[in-house]
Design a protein around this motif. Structure first.
Motif, PDB file in Angstrom:
ATOM      1  N   ARG A 134       0.846  -1.191   0.000  1.00 35.36           N
ATOM      2  CA  ARG A 134       0.000   0.000   0.000  1.00 35.36           C
ATOM      3  C   ARG A 134       0.882   1.242   0.000  1.00 35.36           C
ATOM      4  N   VAL A 135       0.323   2.321  -0.549  1.00 32.57           N
ATOM      5  CA  VAL A 135       1.005   3.605  -0.477  1.00 32.57           C
ATOM      6  C   VAL A 135       0.833   4.141   0.939  1.00 32.57           C
ATOM      7  N   GLU A 136       1.951   4.459   1.570  1.00 29.19           N
ATOM      8  CA  GLU A 136       1.926   4.875   2.969  1.00 29.19           C
ATOM      9  C   GLU A 136       1.949   6.386   3.135  1.00 29.19           C
ATOM     10  N   THR A 137       2.744   7.076   2.307  1.00 31.05           N
ATOM     11  CA  THR A 137       2.863   8.517   2.485  1.00 31.05           C
ATOM     12  C   THR A 137       3.395   9.145   1.207  1.00 31.05           C
ATOM     13  N   ALA A 138       3.335  10.462   1.165  1.00 31.79           N
ATOM     14  CA  ALA A 138       3.883  11.208   0.037  1.00 31.79           C
ATOM     15  C   ALA A 138       5.344  11.535   0.280  1.00 31.79           C
ATOM     16  N   HIS A 139       6.017  11.889  -0.801  1.00 36.69           N
ATOM     17  CA  HIS A 139       7.428  12.259  -0.731  1.00 36.69           C
ATOM     18  C   HIS A 139       7.660  13.338  -1.784  1.00 36.69           C
ATOM     19  N   TRP A 140       8.035  14.547  -1.338  1.00 39.64           N
ATOM     20  CA  TRP A 140       8.131  15.687  -2.236  1.00 39.64           C
ATOM     21  C   TRP A 140       9.574  15.996  -2.610  1.00 39.64           C
ATOM     22  N   VAL A 141       9.789  16.335  -3.896  1.00 36.27           N
ATOM     23  CA  VAL A 141      11.121  16.715  -4.365  1.00 36.27           C
ATOM     24  C   VAL A 141      11.008  17.907  -5.313  1.00 36.27           C
ATOM     25  N   ALA A 142      12.135  18.636  -5.440  1.00 38.55           N
ATOM     26  CA  ALA A 142      12.268  19.708  -6.431  1.00 38.55           C
ATOM     27  C   ALA A 142      13.436  19.373  -7.346  1.00 38.55           C
ATOM     28  N   HIS A 143      13.228  19.548  -8.635  1.00 30.53           N
ATOM     29  CA  HIS A 143      14.277  19.279  -9.618  1.00 30.53           C
ATOM     30  C   HIS A 143      15.039  20.581  -9.881  1.00 30.53           C
ATOM     31  N   THR A 144      16.300  20.611  -9.498  1.00 28.98           N
ATOM     32  CA  THR A 144      17.045  21.871  -9.510  1.00 28.98           C
ATOM     33  C   THR A 144      18.337  21.810 -10.315  1.00 28.98           C
ATOM     34  N   ALA A 145      18.532  20.772 -11.109  1.00 28.59           N
ATOM     35  CA  ALA A 145      19.757  20.672 -11.909  1.00 28.59           C
ATOM     36  C   ALA A 145      19.899  21.905 -12.800  1.00 28.59           C
ATOM     37  N   GLY A 146      21.048  22.553 -12.723  1.00 27.84           N
ATOM     38  CA  GLY A 146      21.325  23.713 -13.553  1.00 27.84           C
ATOM     39  C   GLY A 146      20.695  25.014 -13.084  1.00 27.84           C
ATOM     40  N   LEU A 147      19.999  24.990 -11.948  1.00 27.08           N
ATOM     41  CA  LEU A 147      19.311  26.188 -11.465  1.00 27.08           C
ATOM     42  C   LEU A 147      20.087  26.848 -10.331  1.00 27.08           C
ATOM     43  N   ASP A 148      20.264  28.168 -10.422  1.00 25.97           N
ATOM     44  CA  ASP A 148      20.667  28.904  -9.242  1.00 25.97           C
ATOM     45  C   ASP A 148      19.404  29.326  -8.505  1.00 25.97           C
ATOM     46  N   PHE A 149      19.566  30.068  -7.402  1.00 27.05           N
ATOM     47  CA  PHE A 149      18.374  30.378  -6.616  1.00 27.05           C
ATOM     48  C   PHE A 149      17.393  31.250  -7.396  1.00 27.05           C
ATOM     49  N   ASP A 150      17.902  32.252  -8.103  1.00 25.35           N
ATOM     50  CA  ASP A 150      16.993  33.162  -8.810  1.00 25.35           C
ATOM     51  C   ASP A 150      16.136  32.407  -9.825  1.00 25.35           C
ATOM     52  N   ALA A 151      16.752  31.468 -10.537  1.00 27.34           N
ATOM     53  CA  ALA A 151      15.983  30.695 -11.524  1.00 27.34           C
ATOM     54  C   ALA A 151      14.956  29.808 -10.830  1.00 27.34           C
ATOM     55  N   TYR A 152      15.360  29.196  -9.717  1.00 29.66           N
ATOM     56  CA  TYR A 152      14.418  28.373  -8.948  1.00 29.66           C
ATOM     57  C   TYR A 152      13.269  29.239  -8.424  1.00 29.66           C
ATOM     58  N   TRP A 153      13.595  30.386  -7.860  1.00 28.92           N
ATOM     59  CA  TRP A 153      12.590  31.235  -7.220  1.00 28.92           C
ATOM     60  C   TRP A 153      11.591  31.772  -8.241  1.00 28.92           C
ATOM     61  N   ALA A 154      12.043  32.003  -9.449  1.00 30.97           N
ATOM     62  CA  ALA A 154      11.138  32.500 -10.491  1.00 30.97           C
ATOM     63  C   ALA A 154      10.055  31.484 -10.833  1.00 30.97           C
ATOM     64  N   ARG A 155      10.297  30.200 -10.506  1.00 34.03           N
ATOM     65  CA  ARG A 155       9.317  29.150 -10.783  1.00 34.03           C
ATOM     66  C   ARG A 155       8.300  28.972  -9.656  1.00 34.03           C
ATOM     67  N   ARG A 156       8.523  29.603  -8.521  1.00 35.11           N
ATOM     68  CA  ARG A 156       7.591  29.446  -7.400  1.00 35.11           C
ATOM     69  C   ARG A 156       6.341  30.286  -7.633  1.00 35.11           C
TER      70      ARG A 156
END
Length: 352
Positions: free
Chosen positions: A154-176
Motif C-alpha cells: 500500500r502507499v503509505e505517504t507522500a514524498h516531495w522533491v524539487a528538480h534543480t539541476a542547472g538552477l541557481d536560486f533566482d531561476a528556482y525562485w522564479a518558478r515558485r
C-alpha cells in the motif's frame, strides 16, 4: 571486482545467513557499507548503527545476508518476536531497502533477494517493510512472491522533491508561485529575521535548534540523541547545513539539512509556535534554499516524507513511499499474522 572487496570472499553459488548484530554486519561488509561506497544515506553502516543504538536499543537485529561471487546483498531487520520482523528503520528514515555492494548487476541483485526471501522464511512468518520507494517495493514484492510469500502493498505517504539541476536560486525562485513569493516579500519587510547557516556542527547553534523545536508545534522529538548524533556525524563529513533564524537575538526558527552527491535533503524544520503569524520558518527556508542552490548546486532537493501542504509550494513533484506486509503461509506465525490482517480488513468493510 573481487579485488575491490578483499574481505568479502567470493561464493560460487548463492548462499545466505542471518547476522545477529551491527558488529557482525560491519565485519562481513568489510567497509562496503561506508560513505565512499554507498551513495544512499540510509544504506550506510553508520546510519544503521545510530538507528539500532538510539531508536531500538532493546530490540534484537536480524540482518539477512546473501552472497554470490563478489556480490553481496543485505536486508537489515529488527526482530519483533513471535516470528515477526520489521525493517531496521524509523520515522527518521526517508527510504529503506535491500543494500548491495557497489556495482551489483540487476539480475544478480534479483537472485540474491530471492535467496534472502528464502532465508528470512526460515526464521520469520511475517514481515513489514517501510518506507520503500516504488521501484524497491516492486523488486521486493517480486522476490518474496517468487518464494511463496503472500504480499500486501500500500502507499503509505507522500514524498516531495524539487528538480534543480542547472538552477541557481533566482531561476528556482522564479518558478515558485506568486503566493509564496509575496509572503516572503511581505514578511521580510514587516518581520525580518537574521539568519545563520552552519556547515559544521556547532554546539551553540544546536542548542538554539533544540530551543526552537521545544517551543514549536511539532510533537516531542522521538530521540533527540539520535538527531544530535546524526548532525555531529554529518558536520564532521561536511554535509551538514544547519540554519538558525533569530529575531532580536532570540532563535525563532531552525532547519537541519544535509547536502551530498548533488542531493539536498531537508530532515528537520521548526519554528516557535508564538511566531507563527510572522512566518520565520518561511523566511529561513528562503535563506536556506538560496544558500544551498547558489553554493552547493544540487540536482535535487528532497523535502522528505509527508504530505504537508506547505511542501507543494516549494517542490515540483509528489512521489510516494510504500509499505509492504508479507506473510509466509508455510509457518504458523505467518498464517496467524495473515489471518489477523484479513479479519481486520473484513471488519472494516462490514463497518461501512
Amino acid at each position: 571486482m573481487t579485488a575491490h572487496f578483499p574481505l568479502i570472499e567470493a561464493a560460487a553459488t548463492p548462499g545466505a545467513r542471518m547476522l545477529g548484530s551491527i558488529d557482525a554486519l560491519a565485519r562481513e561488509s568489510a567497509g562496503m557499507l561506508d560513505r565512499p561506497f554507498q551513495r544512499g544515506q540510509y544504506d550506510r553502516l553508520d546510519w544503521l548503527t545510530l538507528t539500532a543504538q538510539h531508536l531500538w536499543p532493546d530490540t534484537p537485529v536480524a540482518i539477512a545476508a546473501a552472497r554470490v561471487g563478489p556480490h553481496s546483498l543485505w536486508l537489515p531487520l529488527r526482530d519483533g518476536g513471535a516470528g515477526r520482523a520489521r525493517s531496521l528503520a524509523s520515522w527518521y528514515t526517508l527510504a529503506f531497502g535491500p543494500i548491495a555492494t557497489p556495482g551489483c548487476p540487476e539480475d544478480v541483485r534479483a537472485t540474491l533477494l530471492e535467496t534472502i526471501a528464502r532465508q528470512v522464511g526460515k526464521r520469520f512468518g511475517a514481515l513489514a517493510l517501510w518506507p520503500l520507494e516504488p521501484e524497491v517495493c516492486a523488486e521486493v514484492q517480486s522476490a518474496f512472491r517468487a518464494q511463496g510469500w503472500i504480499v500486501i502493498a500500500r502507499v503509505e505517504t507522500a514524498h516531495w522533491v524539487a528538480h534543480t539541476a542547472g538552477l541557481d536560486f533566482d531561476a528556482y525562485w522564479a518558478r515558485r508561485g506568486s503566493k509564496l513569493r509575496n509572503t516572503v516579500r511581505r514578511r521580510a519587510k514587516s518581520s525580518p529575521v537574521e539568519t545563520q547557516i552552519f556547515d559544521r556542527f556547532d554546539a551553540d547553534a544546536w542548542a538554539a535548534y533544540e530551543t526552537v523545536y521545544a517551543g514549536s508545534w511539532k510533537p516531542n522529538e522521538g530521540s533527540p540523541a539520535f538527531v544530535r548524533a546524526f548532525a555531529e556525524q554529518e558536520g564532521a563529513a561536511g554535509t551538514l547545513r544547519l540554519g538558525i533564524a533569530r529575531r532580536d537575538g532570540q532563535p525563532v526558527a531552525a532547519q537541519f539539512w544535509t547536502v551530498e552527491n548533488r542531493v539536498a535533503t531537508i530532515h528537520k524544520l521548526a519554528h516557535l509556535e508564538s511566531e507563527r503569524a510572522n512566518s520565520p520558518g518561511t523566511l529561513l527556508s528562503h535563506a536556506m534554499f538560496r544558500q544551498v542552490l547558489d553554493h552547493d548546486r544540487p540536482d535535487l532537493i528532497d523535502y522528505g516524507n509527508g504530505d504537508e501542504g506547505y511542501k507543494a509550494e516549494w517542490m515540483d513533484e509528489r512521489r510516494v513511499r510504500h509499505r509492504l506486509r508479507m506473510f509466509n503461509p508455510y509457518c504458523l506465525s505467518g498464517l496467524a499474522a495473515g489471518a489477523s490482517i484479513a479479519a481486520k480488513a473484513l471488519l472494516r468493510r462490514v463497518a461501512r
